[in-house]
Design an enzyme around this catalytic site. Sequence first.
Site, PDB file in Angstrom:
ATOM      1  CE  LYS A 199      -1.768   2.248   3.382  1.00 19.60           C
ATOM      2  NZ  LYS A 199      -2.440   2.691   4.623  1.00 19.60           N
TER       3      LYS A 199
ATOM      4  CG  ASP B 166      -7.524   3.363   2.637  1.00 16.87           C
ATOM      5  OD1 ASP B 166      -8.448   2.951   1.893  1.00 16.87           O
ATOM      6  OD2 ASP B 166      -7.499   4.527   3.081  1.00 16.87           O
TER       7      ASP B 166
END
Length: 250
Positions: free
Chosen positions: A160, A178
């Site tokens: 991420k 997320d």
Amino acid sequence: MAKITRASGAKTNVPSVPKKPTKKAAKSLPKAKKSPKPKAWTPAEIHEAFSRFRKANPEPKGELEHLNPYTLLVAVVLSAQATDAGVNKATRALFAVADTPEKMLALGEDKVRNYIRTIGLYRNKAKNVIALSQKLIDEFGGEVPRTRAEIESLPGAGRKTANVVLNMAYGEHTMAVDTHVFRVGNRTGLASGNTPLEVELGLEKVIPLEFMRHAHHWLILHGRYTCLARKPRCEVCLINDLCRWPEKTV
């Protein structure tokens, strides 16, 4: 000793084993209903949804404050299990004195820790910030690398983090998933998945290329301010007529 005798034919206290239902009885039992699988979004619907996001917010910005690719990297690493607002509060003062790997190393782990002590897991994060700064200097000439694999090799940085940096710093068409993007992808039916990676790959597969530059920001902001975890604000949702969530309130 007196001999104890049992009466002939007396039943012992043995628990009875439940009998399996006969085939006839089994047929009469009610069958559990399977919830119908939501209908997949059509390409036209997906284009319409992101056209609405673009019209409402043509140039979405990430909410983590940063000065350059390096400070963006540090901010994203610090944001794990923390809010953007909380990270920004701590990094404003930190980045004012350390906006390069060299300056961060000169500051030292103890002082970095003092700057970020209001952020969750700050001790381990301070260690990672110093370690990644050292690795950037040793292996990448003090610059944030431009590939996912290289960014993921840095202490404290995962997929991420790499996707956010590649997208925001270098304009790559990456999808950073997320908790907000994961929820929106699954709830709306845009891209269902059991893991962030499944949702990431699903979104990349269906979102038209023209929207990929800003897609993850639109979805993050949508999840953060509209498609809330507990009480989604369906009444003000830009895509409520397209959403596949069976529990939407409009």
